[in-house]
Design a protein around this motif. Sequence first.
Motif, PDB file in Angstrom:
ATOM      1  N   HIS A   1      40.557   3.853  50.293  1.00 28.89           N
ATOM      2  CA  HIS A   1      41.624   3.522  51.233  1.00 28.89           C
ATOM      3  C   HIS A   1      42.137   4.792  51.916  1.00 28.89           C
ATOM      4  CE1 HIS A   1      44.887   1.228  52.876  1.00 28.89           C
ATOM      5  NE2 HIS A   1      45.799   2.017  52.315  1.00 28.89           N
ATOM      6  N   ARG A   2      42.301   5.850  51.124  1.00 27.55           N
ATOM      7  CA  ARG A   2      42.796   7.122  51.678  1.00 27.55           C
ATOM      8  C   ARG A   2      41.796   7.716  52.664  1.00 27.55           C
ATOM      9  NH1 ARG A   2      44.390   8.311  46.203  1.00 27.55           N
ATOM     10  NH2 ARG A   2      42.541   9.619  46.034  1.00 27.55           N
ATOM     11  N   ARG A   3      40.498   7.624  52.316  1.00 31.99           N
ATOM     12  CA  ARG A   3      39.451   8.108  53.230  1.00 31.99           C
ATOM     13  C   ARG A   3      39.582   7.416  54.585  1.00 31.99           C
ATOM     14  NH1 ARG A   3      38.031  12.373  52.422  1.00 31.99           N
ATOM     15  NH2 ARG A   3      37.018  13.092  50.541  1.00 31.99           N
ATOM     16  N   ARG A   4      39.796   6.094  54.519  1.00 33.15           N
ATOM     17  CA  ARG A   4      39.892   5.311  55.751  1.00 33.15           C
ATOM     18  C   ARG A   4      41.133   5.744  56.558  1.00 33.15           C
ATOM     19  NH1 ARG A   4      41.786   0.421  56.864  1.00 33.15           N
ATOM     20  NH2 ARG A   4      42.316  -0.144  54.733  1.00 33.15           N
ATOM     21  N   LEU A   5      42.259   5.934  55.841  1.00 34.85           N
ATOM     22  CA  LEU A   5      43.485   6.377  56.526  1.00 34.85           C
ATOM     23  C   LEU A   5      43.275   7.742  57.169  1.00 34.85           C
ATOM     24  CD1 LEU A   5      46.351   5.394  54.072  1.00 34.85           C
ATOM     25  CD2 LEU A   5      45.736   4.310  56.233  1.00 34.85           C
ATOM     26  N   GLN A   6      42.617   8.634  56.432  1.00 31.14           N
ATOM     27  CA  GLN A   6      42.396   9.991  56.941  1.00 31.14           C
ATOM     28  C   GLN A   6      41.663   9.933  58.282  1.00 31.14           C
ATOM     29  OE1 GLN A   6      40.343  12.623  54.233  1.00 31.14           O
ATOM     30  NE2 GLN A   6      40.159  14.236  55.770  1.00 31.14           N
ATOM     31  N   GLU A   7      40.659   9.051  58.362  1.00 29.17           N
ATOM     32  CA  GLU A   7      39.923   8.893  59.619  1.00 29.17           C
ATOM     33  C   GLU A   7      40.819   8.326  60.712  1.00 29.17           C
ATOM     34  OE1 GLU A   7      36.193   6.755  59.409  1.00 29.17           O
ATOM     35  OE2 GLU A   7      35.553   8.137  57.822  1.00 29.17           O
ATOM     36  N   GLN A   8      41.590   7.300  60.352  1.00 31.47           N
ATOM     37  CA  GLN A   8      42.473   6.675  61.347  1.00 31.47           C
ATOM     38  C   GLN A   8      43.521   7.662  61.859  1.00 31.47           C
ATOM     39  OE1 GLN A   8      44.217   3.232  59.515  1.00 31.47           O
ATOM     40  NE2 GLN A   8      42.312   2.054  59.610  1.00 31.47           N
ATOM     41  N   TRP A   9      44.005   8.494  60.973  1.00 30.55           N
ATOM     42  CA  TRP A   9      45.064   9.430  61.348  1.00 30.55           C
ATOM     43  C   TRP A   9      44.496  10.706  61.975  1.00 30.55           C
ATOM     44  CZ3 TRP A   9      48.251   9.129  56.118  1.00 30.55           C
ATOM     45  CH2 TRP A   9      48.807   7.843  56.014  1.00 30.55           C
ATOM     46  N   GLY A  10      43.168  10.842  61.909  1.00 32.11           N
ATOM     47  CA  GLY A  10      42.520  12.009  62.496  1.00 32.11           C
ATOM     48  C   GLY A  10      42.901  13.315  61.805  1.00 32.11           C
ATOM     49  N   LEU A  11      42.974  13.301  60.481  1.00 31.74           N
ATOM     50  CA  LEU A  11      43.384  14.503  59.747  1.00 31.74           C
ATOM     51  C   LEU A  11      42.187  15.236  59.158  1.00 31.74           C
ATOM     52  CD1 LEU A  11      46.508  13.304  57.717  1.00 31.74           C
ATOM     53  CD2 LEU A  11      46.409  14.395  59.953  1.00 31.74           C
ATOM     54  N   SER A  12      42.286  16.554  59.102  1.00 37.87           N
ATOM     55  CA  SER A  12      41.276  17.349  58.406  1.00 37.87           C
ATOM     56  C   SER A  12      41.473  17.157  56.899  1.00 37.87           C
ATOM     57  CB  SER A  12      41.448  18.827  58.751  1.00 37.87           C
ATOM     58  OG  SER A  12      42.664  19.287  58.196  1.00 37.87           O
ATOM     59  N   ASP A  13      40.476  17.575  56.101  1.00 35.26           N
ATOM     60  CA  ASP A  13      40.604  17.470  54.644  1.00 35.26           C
ATOM     61  C   ASP A  13      41.850  18.195  54.155  1.00 35.26           C
ATOM     62  OD1 ASP A  13      38.351  15.995  54.540  1.00 35.26           O
ATOM     63  OD2 ASP A  13      37.065  17.554  53.689  1.00 35.26           O
ATOM     64  N   LEU A  14      42.074  19.368  54.765  1.00 32.90           N
ATOM     65  CA  LEU A  14      43.207  20.197  54.337  1.00 32.90           C
ATOM     66  C   LEU A  14      44.548  19.506  54.639  1.00 32.90           C
ATOM     67  CD1 LEU A  14      43.286  23.033  53.062  1.00 32.90           C
ATOM     68  CD2 LEU A  14      43.928  23.902  55.328  1.00 32.90           C
ATOM     69  N   ASP A  15      44.642  18.934  55.847  1.00 34.17           N
ATOM     70  CA  ASP A  15      45.878  18.232  56.230  1.00 34.17           C
ATOM     71  C   ASP A  15      46.096  17.004  55.343  1.00 34.17           C
ATOM     72  OD1 ASP A  15      46.516  20.026  58.152  1.00 34.17           O
ATOM     73  OD2 ASP A  15      45.663  18.867  59.817  1.00 34.17           O
ATOM     74  N   MET A  16      44.999  16.305  55.045  1.00 31.90           N
ATOM     75  CA  MET A  16      45.123  15.122  54.194  1.00 31.90           C
ATOM     76  C   MET A  16      45.554  15.546  52.808  1.00 31.90           C
ATOM     77  SD  MET A  16      44.943  11.883  54.422  1.00 31.90           S
ATOM     78  CE  MET A  16      45.023  10.483  53.320  1.00 31.90           C
ATOM     79  N   GLN A  17      45.044  16.720  52.370  1.00 35.22           N
ATOM     80  CA  GLN A  17      45.405  17.226  51.058  1.00 35.22           C
ATOM     81  C   GLN A  17      46.910  17.488  50.970  1.00 35.22           C
ATOM     82  OE1 GLN A  17      43.137  17.187  48.551  1.00 35.22           O
ATOM     83  NE2 GLN A  17      44.966  17.504  47.322  1.00 35.22           N
ATOM     84  N   SER A  18      47.482  18.048  52.034  1.00 32.56           N
ATOM     85  CA  SER A  18      48.930  18.304  51.947  1.00 32.56           C
ATOM     86  C   SER A  18      49.713  16.994  51.948  1.00 32.56           C
ATOM     87  CB  SER A  18      49.436  19.263  53.034  1.00 32.56           C
ATOM     88  OG  SER A  18      48.672  19.186  54.173  1.00 32.56           O
ATOM     89  N   VAL A  19      49.197  15.981  52.634  1.00 33.64           N
ATOM     90  CA  VAL A  19      49.846  14.666  52.584  1.00 33.64           C
ATOM     91  C   VAL A  19      49.805  14.130  51.148  1.00 33.64           C
ATOM     92  CG1 VAL A  19      49.679  12.264  53.347  1.00 33.64           C
ATOM     93  CG2 VAL A  19      49.323  14.112  54.995  1.00 33.64           C
ATOM     94  N   LEU A  20      48.637  14.293  50.510  1.00 33.29           N
ATOM     95  CA  LEU A  20      48.479  13.816  49.130  1.00 33.29           C
ATOM     96  C   LEU A  20      49.380  14.580  48.178  1.00 33.29           C
ATOM     97  CD1 LEU A  20      44.608  13.447  48.843  1.00 33.29           C
ATOM     98  CD2 LEU A  20      46.313  11.646  48.800  1.00 33.29           C
TER      99      LEU A  20
END
Length: 499
Positions: free
Chosen positions: A323-342
Motif C-alpha cells: 500500500h505504501r509503495r502505491r502511495l509513494q508512486e501516487q505522491w511522486g516521492l523519492s525513496d528518501l522522501d517517503m522514508q521521512s514520511v514513514l
Amino acid sequence: MTTTLPAYDEVVARYEPVIGLETHVELGTNTKMFCGCPTDFGGEPNTRVCPVCLGLPGSLPVANKAAIEATIRIGLALNCSIAQWCRFARKNYFYPDMPKDFQISQYDEPLCSDGYLDVEVDGELVRIGIERVHLEEDTGKTLHVGGATGRIHGATESLVDYNRAGIPLVEIVTKPVPGTGALAPEVAKAYVTELRDVLRSLGVSDVRMEEGSLRCDVNTSLNLPGQEWGTRTETKNVNSLRSVERAVRSEILRQASVLDAGGRITQETRHFHEDTGDTTPGRSKETATDYRYFPEPDLVPLAPDTAWVAELKAALPELPRLHRRRLQEQWGLSDLDMQSVLNAGAVELIEATVAAGTTPAAARKWWLGELSRRANETGVELADIGATPAQVAELQGLVDAGKLNDKLARTVLEGVVDGEGSPTEIMTNRGLEVVSDTGALTAAVDEAIAANPGIADKIRSGKVAAAGALVGAVMKATRGQADAKTLRDLILERLGVQG
Ligand SMILES: [Zn+2]
C-alpha cells in the motif's frame, strides 16, 4: 549500584545482538474468547464478567469463531501455515489476575506457524521469521495502590479487575533475529510498527499500545562473533514504539557491561521504565515445565476447513508495505522522501489529508513540518498531536483561498493543536484573516513609503529587491496579516516601478 555504561557504537562493534519479539494483541471482537461478556475498554471494574470468565465451578467455555477467524487472517497475512487440526492447552499458573488459576492458551499446536514479515530499515528489507501465532485469553488487571510507583513494592492494597479476563488475545512470536548488528533496536521498532500496521489493515484490533491492546515483550542477548548465542533476557510490556527501540538499546548496553566485567547474564524477565529508559530485573523466567501444560479438556479441537481458510486468504486486504509503495508512486516521492514520511509516522495522516481534498505536497508540508516539530518537542506520537487530517485539509483550504498566508496559517495551526477549535473558528475568533481590503493596505503601504524615503528612492532607482524591507514594515504594521506577494506588487505600483 552505579556502573558506567560503555558507548553503544563500541559495544555493537564487539558483540552481536540477537533479538526476538513476542507481541500480544487484544482482538477487537464484540465478546470474550470463551463467553458472551462484552470486551470494550473501560467500564466499572468487575462488571463485564460471568461464571465462565470468572472460572466458577461447572461453567464451560465455548470458543469464539470471530476470534479464530481473526487469528487465521493474521497468520495468513504473516505468511504462516494454518494448522488443519490443533488444540487449546491449559497453562497453569497461580496469579491473582487469573481467576481460574490457569489460562486457556495454545502450546505445541499453534493455529498458525512458520511465517515471516518483511520490514524496511534504512531502505533495506529485513525478513523477520515468525515462529508462531496462537490464540489465548487475556488475564485480568491488578492495581497496586498506596505506593509511589504503582508497583506492588510499597503498596498498601492491591485491587483486581476481571473485566479484561477472557478477552481474546493473539500472541505472535518471532524466530530469533540475528545479524542486525548496530541496527537491532531499529529493526525491533520497525517490526512492531509494521506488525501494528498489518493488524490495523486487517481490522482485527485497535492496536493501541497506550491502552494495552498491543503489548510487546522484547528478547535480547549478546554473543561474541563466531560464538554461540548468549543468554537472553525478556523485557516485558514495552508500551510504545519508541520504547521498543530504547528497551533493546538499553539491554544491549547493560548486558555488555555485565559481560565486560566478567559476569554472566541471568535468564530473567525485566521491566522497562519509560522515565529512565532502563530495565530492572523481574522474576526469573519460568520454563514450560513450570506451567504444566496439557490439552484443554473442556474444548473440542480446532479444525478450520481448508476451503474457508482459502476464502479468508483470497479476501485479505492490500498489505501496508505494498500500500505504501502505491502511495509513494501516487505522491511522486523519492525513496528518501517517503522514508521521512514513514519515520515521522505520517503515512496514514497524509493519506487522510489528501482524501479530504489537499494536494499530497501540501499535506506532507504540514505533517512533516510544523506538526512533526511540535510532536518532537512535546514527545507525543504525530497521530496524537491534536490536529486531525480534516483540520489540516481545512487549513490548507483557507491558504488556497487566500484567507491565510503561510505565517498566519502556522499560528492558526498552533491554535488547532492547543484545542482552540477548527481552523476557520480560530481564524475568525482571533481575527487572523489576511487583510485583503486594498484601501487599508494602500494606506499602510503609503505610510511605509513615507516613513522610509531612502528605501523608496532605492526602489525607484531600480533596486527592486529593496522592496523586501518595505514589505517587512507593512507586515509589521498589519501584524503579519497581509499577503506578501500582494504587498510587493502594491509597493511597486505605488512607486511607479515595474515588478
Ligand atoms: Zn464472561
